[in-house]
Design an enzyme around this catalytic site. Structure first.
Site, PDB file in Angstrom:
ATOM      1  N   ARG A   1     -23.050 -41.422  12.345  1.00  0.00           N
ATOM      2  CA  ARG A   1     -22.536 -40.082  12.028  1.00  0.00           C
ATOM      3  C   ARG A   1     -22.479 -39.752  10.535  1.00  0.00           C
ATOM      4  NH1 ARG A   1     -18.015 -42.887  14.098  1.00  0.00           N
ATOM      5  NH2 ARG A   1     -16.440 -43.319  12.515  1.00  0.00           N
ATOM      6  N   ASP A   2     -22.044 -38.515  10.290  1.00  0.00           N
ATOM      7  CA  ASP A   2     -21.756 -37.955   8.962  1.00  0.00           C
ATOM      8  C   ASP A   2     -23.014 -37.774   8.116  1.00  0.00           C
ATOM      9  OD1 ASP A   2     -19.210 -38.220   9.966  1.00  0.00           O
ATOM     10  OD2 ASP A   2     -18.723 -39.994   8.798  1.00  0.00           O
TER      11      ASP A   2
ATOM     12  N   GLU B   1     -18.210 -44.745   6.710  1.00  0.00           N
ATOM     13  CA  GLU B   1     -18.213 -43.334   7.084  1.00  0.00           C
ATOM     14  C   GLU B   1     -18.632 -42.501   5.867  1.00  0.00           C
ATOM     15  OE1 GLU B   1     -14.797 -42.886  10.457  1.00  0.00           O
ATOM     16  OE2 GLU B   1     -14.026 -42.834   8.426  1.00  0.00           O
TER      17      GLU B   1
ATOM     18  N   ASN C   1      -9.127 -32.822   8.329  1.00  0.00           N
ATOM     19  CA  ASN C   1      -9.538 -34.029   7.604  1.00  0.00           C
ATOM     20  C   ASN C   1     -10.748 -33.729   6.724  1.00  0.00           C
ATOM     21  OD1 ASN C   1     -10.169 -34.385  10.621  1.00  0.00           O
ATOM     22  ND2 ASN C   1     -11.557 -35.900   9.802  1.00  0.00           N
ATOM     23  N   ASP C   2     -11.832 -34.443   6.845  1.00  0.00           N
ATOM     24  CA  ASP C   2     -12.907 -34.456   5.835  1.00  0.00           C
ATOM     25  C   ASP C   2     -13.407 -33.088   5.343  1.00  0.00           C
ATOM     26  OD1 ASP C   2     -12.740 -36.886   7.107  1.00  0.00           O
ATOM     27  OD2 ASP C   2     -14.756 -36.821   7.932  1.00  0.00           O
TER      28      ASP C   2
ATOM     29  N   SER D   1     -18.280 -34.539  11.128  1.00  0.00           N
ATOM     30  CA  SER D   1     -18.606 -34.194   9.743  1.00  0.00           C
ATOM     31  C   SER D   1     -20.107 -34.046   9.479  1.00  0.00           C
ATOM     32  CB  SER D   1     -18.048 -35.259   8.810  1.00  0.00           C
ATOM     33  OG  SER D   1     -16.657 -35.086   8.719  1.00  0.00           O
TER      34      SER D   1
ATOM     35  N   TRP E   1      -6.128 -42.286   6.680  1.00  0.00           N
ATOM     36  CA  TRP E   1      -6.007 -42.419   8.140  1.00  0.00           C
ATOM     37  C   TRP E   1      -4.876 -43.379   8.532  1.00  0.00           C
ATOM     38  CZ3 TRP E   1      -7.571 -38.930  11.224  1.00  0.00           C
ATOM     39  CH2 TRP E   1      -8.745 -38.228  11.009  1.00  0.00           C
TER      40      TRP E   1
ATOM     41  N   GLN F   1     -13.242 -30.525   8.573  1.00  0.00           N
ATOM     42  CA  GLN F   1     -12.903 -30.956   9.921  1.00  0.00           C
ATOM     43  C   GLN F   1     -11.570 -30.323  10.284  1.00  0.00           C
ATOM     44  OE1 GLN F   1     -14.627 -33.814  12.135  1.00  0.00           O
ATOM     45  NE2 GLN F   1     -15.852 -32.169  11.255  1.00  0.00           N
TER      46      GLN F   1
END
Ligand code: FRU
Length: 513
Positions: free
Chosen positions: A152-153, A205, A26-27, A85, A291, A43
């Protein structure tokens, strides 16, 4: 041939879009340019074909178009912990004290990431002494913990005027972006919270702050905050919105509250920009998926791709004949473009198949097939300009269809429909066209973007690569990224037909990986 080579060959792979060797990706993470090398971390859940236990995969490129995969760069200490991430910075002045004098200034890479463990998300750092191939976690992690499950991130930049590192972290379900400052990447002080505006969906996010130059005046720049939302995007699932404004070293303030969407397609998420670049321009990339269905799309040994890297600028884009809006402009980076910039192309080849062909508008409401081209590659790009026929005032709606098909006549159909107020650009990726037996209730058959009529001609740039279609309109003013899955084989043919439009097609290039 090893099993790995065979799997790689048998799998359907885009040629100019990055894919992982195996597992679920993913990211984009940790984007940084150092010593002539663009690093792309991502990710990666390499033990399964759905999201699970992500760590950081790693790839490098010299031209942003040809990627070499490497081993995992950041590895989780246990099965129960995930490396979520984050970003990378170059700490050339050794503000962190993590490097010795012998480490080359440009090799001093620090990764900042979220450790996801036991229902808690904290921010951690790891440093690399070998220019980004392996990382050692800092002994005193975490460097930021607010006792929060959805925090996060991290995205870190160096802010010259206030002489400090700035970190943005999503307080996901509180719909805030926390801003923190630090002299050394290890101790962080809370500066402010950005409350957003625009769409909230379920959670925030992947924030990303960057200073973006104007198209026509590179010395004039404004701050742009990218913010990803999932689920709950206006088109469903995931999307990336952005705010343009000012950042004073403490607080980001948006110049207005209008919703600005970075890419109007279904498959462009978690966009991030490179910490540095070869030419002081701003480059970014997104995950070419959503997603909403991204864990279920047809796949064998790996799942999902990155978008093409894009160069970001700002420009006033007209919304109608009286109002314009400052907008993020995105232009894809492709082998041909980097060649003309003089960058190394690693032996890639693009061939111009055709000069230019002009289609005259037809007055009859009749679709004529006017252009056909077969390709040997499953990756190609073409540009066209279209306008409705001025000679026929009765025509209120004019259409051009570009059908991209494989040898089995399965296709993805791009329709460009012009009326008095603008142009609809629709991508039909439904199973009746693609022959796909794969079905997902949330994978829409037709997706559409709209472009206001503010100029006589619409300029359109389409890139097709195995199962990814990226469309850019009016010199990067609008971007539209969508996946499509042909059941039995790769796209290899383009056929264009029209009804009531004048169109010029030119520059059909095959792209080579
Ligand atoms: C966004 C995201 C991030 C998180 C990562 C986990 O797609 O949910 O917020 O860090 O994916 O893989």
């Amino acid at each position: 041939m090893t099993l790995e080579d065979r799997e790689e060959k048998e799998d359907r792979r885009p040629l100019v879009h990055f894919t992982p060797r195996k597992g679920f990706m993913n990211d984009p993470n940790g984007l940084v340019y150092s010593k002539g090398i663009w690093h792309l971390y991502f990710q990666l859940s390499d033990q399964q074909m759905v999201a699970g236990h992500p760590e950081w995969g790693h790839a490098t490129s010299r031209d942003l178009t040809h990627w070499t995969r490497h081993g995992k760069a950041i590895i989780a200490p246990s099965e129960k912990v995930s490396i979520f991430s984050g970003c990378c910075v170059i700490d050339s002045h050794n503000t962190s004290g993590l490097f010795t004098e012998t480490t080359d200034l440009e090799d001093r890479l620090v990764a900042v990431y979220t450790l996801h463990a036991d229902g808690l998300e904290t921010q951690c750092i790891a440093y690399s002494n070998d220019g980004g191939y392996t990382f050692t976690p800092y002994g005193d992690n975490p460097i930021l913990d607010i006792n929060c499950a959805d925090f996060r991130d991290p995205k870190v930049i160096w802010h010259e005027p206030s002489n400090q590192w700035i970190m943005l972290v999503a307080k996901c379900r509180q719909f805030q972006i926390g801003f923190y400052g630090s002299p050394d990447l290890k101790t962080w002080q809370h500066l402010s919270d950005f409350e957003g505006g625009g769409v909230r969906g379920y959670q925030y996010e992947m924030p990303n702050l960057m200073q973006v130059p104007f198209d026509d005046d590179p010395l004039h720049k404004k701050w742009v905050l990218l913010l990803s939302i999932s689920p709950g995007a206006p088109l469903g699932g995931s999307f990336t919105q952005y705010f343009i404004g000012d950042f004073d070293g403490t607080r980001f303030s948006s110049l207005d509250n209008y919703l600005r969407t970075a890419d109007l397609g279904k498959d462009w998420y978690a966009a991030q920009t490179w910490f540095s670049s070869s030419d002081d321009q701003v480059y970014g990339i997104g995950w070419a998926s959503n997603w909403q269905y991204g864990q279920k799309v047809p796949a064998r040994t790996y799942r999902s791709a990155m978008s093409l890297p894009r160069k970001f600028t700002l420009r006033e884009v007209s919304l109608n004949d009286v109002t314009s809006s400052l907008s993020l402009i995105m232009r894809p980076v492709l082998p041909r473009i980097s060649q003309s910039n003089g960058a190394t192309s690693n032996g890639s080849s693009t061939s111009e198949l055709d000069g230019s062909i002009t289609i005259n508008g037809s007055d009859q409401l009749r679709i004529d097939s006017v252009y056909n081209k077969s390709m040997k590659n499953s990756a190609f790009e073409f540009k066209l300009t279209i306008s409705s026929t001025p000679s026929n005032p009765a025509v209120t709606s004019a259409t051009l269809i570009a059908e991209i098909s494989n040898a089995q006549h399965q296709s993805v159909r791009l329709s460009f429909i012009i009326d008095e107020q603008g142009m609809y650009c629709s991508v039909n990726r439904g199973s009746s066209c693609t022959g796909s037996k794969w079905e997902h209730p949330l994978y829409e058959d037709k997706v559409c973007m709209w472009i206001p009529k503010t100029q006589v001609e619409y300029d359109i740039h389409v890139i097709i690569d195995e199962y990814i279609c990226e469309i850019f309109v009016n010199e990067g003013s609008y971007a539209f990224t969508n996946t499509f899955f042909l059941e039995d084989g790769s796209p290899s043919r383009i056929s264009v037909s029209h009804d009531g439009v004048a169109a010029k097609i030119f520059n059909v290039y095959e792209l080579d990986g």
